[in-house]
Structure formats: C-alpha cells, structure tokens
Design a protein around this motif. Structure first.
Motif, PDB file in Angstrom:
ATOM      1  N   UNK A  45      -2.402   1.712  -7.090  1.00 34.17           N
ATOM      2  CA  UNK A  45      -3.228   0.536  -7.374  1.00 34.17           C
ATOM      3  C   UNK A  45      -4.605   1.031  -7.820  1.00 34.17           C
ATOM      4  N   UNK A  46      -4.848   1.077  -9.125  1.00 39.56           N
ATOM      5  CA  UNK A  46      -6.089   1.674  -9.624  1.00 39.56           C
ATOM      6  C   UNK A  46      -7.312   0.774  -9.401  1.00 39.56           C
ATOM      7  N   UNK A  47      -7.798   0.794  -8.173  1.00 34.54           N
ATOM      8  CA  UNK A  47      -8.990   0.037  -7.798  1.00 34.54           C
ATOM      9  C   UNK A  47      -9.988   1.037  -7.226  1.00 34.54           C
ATOM     10  N   UNK A  48     -11.193   1.015  -7.767  1.00 33.63           N
ATOM     11  CA  UNK A  48     -12.219   1.958  -7.307  1.00 33.63           C
ATOM     12  C   UNK A  48     -12.466   1.840  -5.809  1.00 33.63           C
ATOM     13  N   UNK A  49     -12.369   2.952  -5.108  1.00 29.52           N
ATOM     14  CA  UNK A  49     -12.714   2.953  -3.692  1.00 29.52           C
ATOM     15  C   UNK A  49     -11.645   2.389  -2.771  1.00 29.52           C
ATOM     16  N   UNK A  50     -10.433   2.186  -3.288  1.00 30.11           N
ATOM     17  CA  UNK A  50      -9.318   1.751  -2.429  1.00 30.11           C
ATOM     18  C   UNK A  50      -8.778   2.978  -1.695  1.00 30.11           C
ATOM     19  N   UNK A  51      -9.088   3.057  -0.427  1.00 30.01           N
ATOM     20  CA  UNK A  51      -8.791   4.265   0.340  1.00 30.01           C
ATOM     21  C   UNK A  51      -7.732   3.992   1.403  1.00 30.01           C
ATOM     22  N   UNK A  52      -6.893   4.975   1.609  1.00 33.98           N
ATOM     23  CA  UNK A  52      -5.915   4.901   2.694  1.00 33.98           C
ATOM     24  C   UNK A  52      -6.249   5.975   3.720  1.00 33.98           C
ATOM     25  N   UNK A  53      -6.361   5.531   4.954  1.00 32.09           N
ATOM     26  CA  UNK A  53      -6.617   6.458   6.056  1.00 32.09           C
ATOM     27  C   UNK A  53      -5.333   6.534   6.881  1.00 32.09           C
ATOM     28  N   UNK A  54      -4.700   7.696   6.871  1.00 29.65           N
ATOM     29  CA  UNK A  54      -3.401   7.851   7.533  1.00 29.65           C
ATOM     30  C   UNK A  54      -3.495   8.836   8.682  1.00 29.65           C
ATOM     31  N   UNK A  55      -2.762   8.537   9.747  1.00 31.52           N
ATOM     32  CA  UNK A  55      -2.712   9.484  10.863  1.00 31.52           C
ATOM     33  C   UNK A  55      -1.851  10.673  10.452  1.00 31.52           C
ATOM     34  N   UNK A  56      -2.073  11.795  11.103  1.00 32.70           N
ATOM     35  CA  UNK A  56      -1.239  12.961  10.801  1.00 32.70           C
ATOM     36  C   UNK A  56       0.047  12.924  11.620  1.00 32.70           C
ATOM     37  N   UNK A  57      -0.030  12.274  12.778  1.00 37.35           N
ATOM     38  CA  UNK A  57       1.181  12.172  13.596  1.00 37.35           C
ATOM     39  C   UNK A  57       2.063  11.052  13.076  1.00 37.35           C
ATOM     40  N   UNK A  58       3.353  11.252  13.204  1.00 33.78           N
ATOM     41  CA  UNK A  58       4.305  10.244  12.753  1.00 33.78           C
ATOM     42  C   UNK A  58       4.473   9.161  13.822  1.00 33.78           C
ATOM     43  N   UNK A  59       3.545   8.238  13.831  1.00 28.63           N
ATOM     44  CA  UNK A  59       3.618   7.098  14.741  1.00 28.63           C
ATOM     45  C   UNK A  59       3.457   5.841  13.900  1.00 28.63           C
ATOM     46  N   UNK A  79      -4.673 -10.759  -1.322  1.00 32.40           N
ATOM     47  CA  UNK A  79      -4.577  -9.299  -1.394  1.00 32.40           C
ATOM     48  C   UNK A  79      -3.404  -8.838  -2.266  1.00 32.40           C
ATOM     49  N   UNK A  80      -2.243  -9.410  -2.025  1.00 35.00           N
ATOM     50  CA  UNK A  80      -1.067  -9.008  -2.796  1.00 35.00           C
ATOM     51  C   UNK A  80      -1.227  -9.265  -4.300  1.00 35.00           C
ATOM     52  N   UNK A  81      -1.637 -10.496  -4.701  1.00 36.45           N
ATOM     53  CA  UNK A  81      -1.859 -10.718  -6.136  1.00 36.45           C
ATOM     54  C   UNK A  81      -2.918  -9.783  -6.739  1.00 36.45           C
ATOM     55  N   UNK A  82      -3.938  -9.469  -5.974  1.00 39.39           N
ATOM     56  CA  UNK A  82      -4.981  -8.563  -6.454  1.00 39.39           C
ATOM     57  C   UNK A  82      -4.389  -7.179  -6.719  1.00 39.39           C
ATOM     58  N   UNK A  83      -3.609  -6.691  -5.765  1.00 42.51           N
ATOM     59  CA  UNK A  83      -3.019  -5.359  -5.909  1.00 42.51           C
ATOM     60  C   UNK A  83      -2.045  -5.319  -7.102  1.00 42.51           C
ATOM     61  N   UNK A  84      -1.255  -6.365  -7.243  1.00 44.26           N
ATOM     62  CA  UNK A  84      -0.302  -6.410  -8.355  1.00 44.26           C
ATOM     63  C   UNK A  84      -1.025  -6.487  -9.689  1.00 44.26           C
ATOM     64  N   UNK A  85      -2.100  -7.265  -9.712  1.00 44.79           N
ATOM     65  CA  UNK A  85      -2.895  -7.363 -10.944  1.00 44.79           C
ATOM     66  C   UNK A  85      -3.426  -5.987 -11.336  1.00 44.79           C
TER      67      UNK A  85
END
Ligand SMILES: [Zn+2]
Length: 161
Positions: free
Chosen positions: A47-61, A128-134
């Motif tokens: 989703x090419x949106x400036x500053x859209x960041x994902x913060x993921x845990x390293x553990x598989x939970x 949110x969903x329509x924004x991401x799809x757009x």
C-alpha cells in the motif's frame, strides 16, 4: 505454507510472513526502519502510502496479552517513537492504529497516517479498507512509490541516529 512474491519479483514459500520479515529471511522493500530485540518496523509497500509503518513482534504470537512485560514496554515505546517521527518528519497530524489477532501472519500493528485525500472515503475505521485499496490500485505509480521510499528514508534516519 503460503507463496509470496518478493519485491524483486521472485516467489518464496513461507510459513509466516511476519516471521520471514522480522528474522531477516525476507528483506522488506525499503529495508528495516527500526529494530529492537523484540520488534521490527518496516513500510508496507503493498500500500504505497507515505509513512504507513508496520511494527511487528519478533516472536510468533498473535495476541497483545501474549507479550511479556518487557515486550509491552518496548512495544509502546517504539509505537510512540515512530509516531513522533511521523509527526516531525512527515507532518502527520493523525494516525490510525490497528492490529487483528486473527491474522494469518503474527502480531503486527499498522500505523496508518491520515492524509487529506483520505476523507473522501469517510472518517473513522470504515474508511480504512477503501483508503488502502485506493492506494494499492491507483497510487502505485513510480512517482508516488519514489515519494514513499524517500519518506521512508527520512524516517529511518530520524529513528536510527
Ligand atoms: Zn510468525
């Protein structure tokens, strides 16, 4: 196992995309924005949106209440740090945060910045969903992708000095 397409066009089979990303098996396009002992931050380039960041845990939970005290502290600290950089570097006034525990990957939180153009899709969570799809369907041009990558580099510099 799920088959995923890497940014270089090759495909790979992974058990969990979040594990593959946070362990470094897959290099996210644009690279790692910020990393701690417990978490890993990158741009979601689908989703090419400036500053859209994902913060993921390293553990598989999957769930917030599975985080240890130490991870929880690290999590809120990193969320806040990234949020601050979004404000200072990209002038982002508002961010939507969400994560879903029934993910097919593992625990990761999206920080979705709000831009003016998004309000035509409504306010609050239903937009949110329509924004991401757009963004995925209509903003996937080289100029915008370039802007997304340079915003990402600015964030990276701010967060790692
Ligand atoms: Zn995982």
């Amino acid at each position: 196992m799920r088959k995923i397409t890497l940014s270089n066009g090759k495909t790979a089979e992974v058990e969990c995309l979040s594990c593959a990303l946070t362990s470094g098996l897959i290099e996210p396009e644009g690279g790692v924005i910020l990393e701690s002992s417990y978490f890993h931050a990158h741009q979601d380039v689908a989703y090419p949106i400036k500053g859209l960041i994902i913060l993921a845990s390293k553990r598989h939970i999957k769930c917030l209440d599975e985080l240890t005290e130490e991870e929880l502290l690290d999590y809120t600290h990193l969320l806040s740090k990234i949020r601050k950089a979004q404000r200072e570097i990209l002038g982002i006034d508002y961010v939507y945060y969400f994560y879903n525990e029934d993910t097919t990957h593992h625990f990761h939180t999206w920080l979705v910045p709000r831009y003016e153009w998004m309000y035509e899709f409504g306010r609050s969570v239903e937009s949110v969903r329509p924004v991401l799809l757009h963004a995925r369907n209509n903003m996937n041009n080289s100029l915008n992708r370039q802007e997304v990558l340079s915003a990402l580099n600015l964030l990276k510099m701010r967060l790692n000095h």
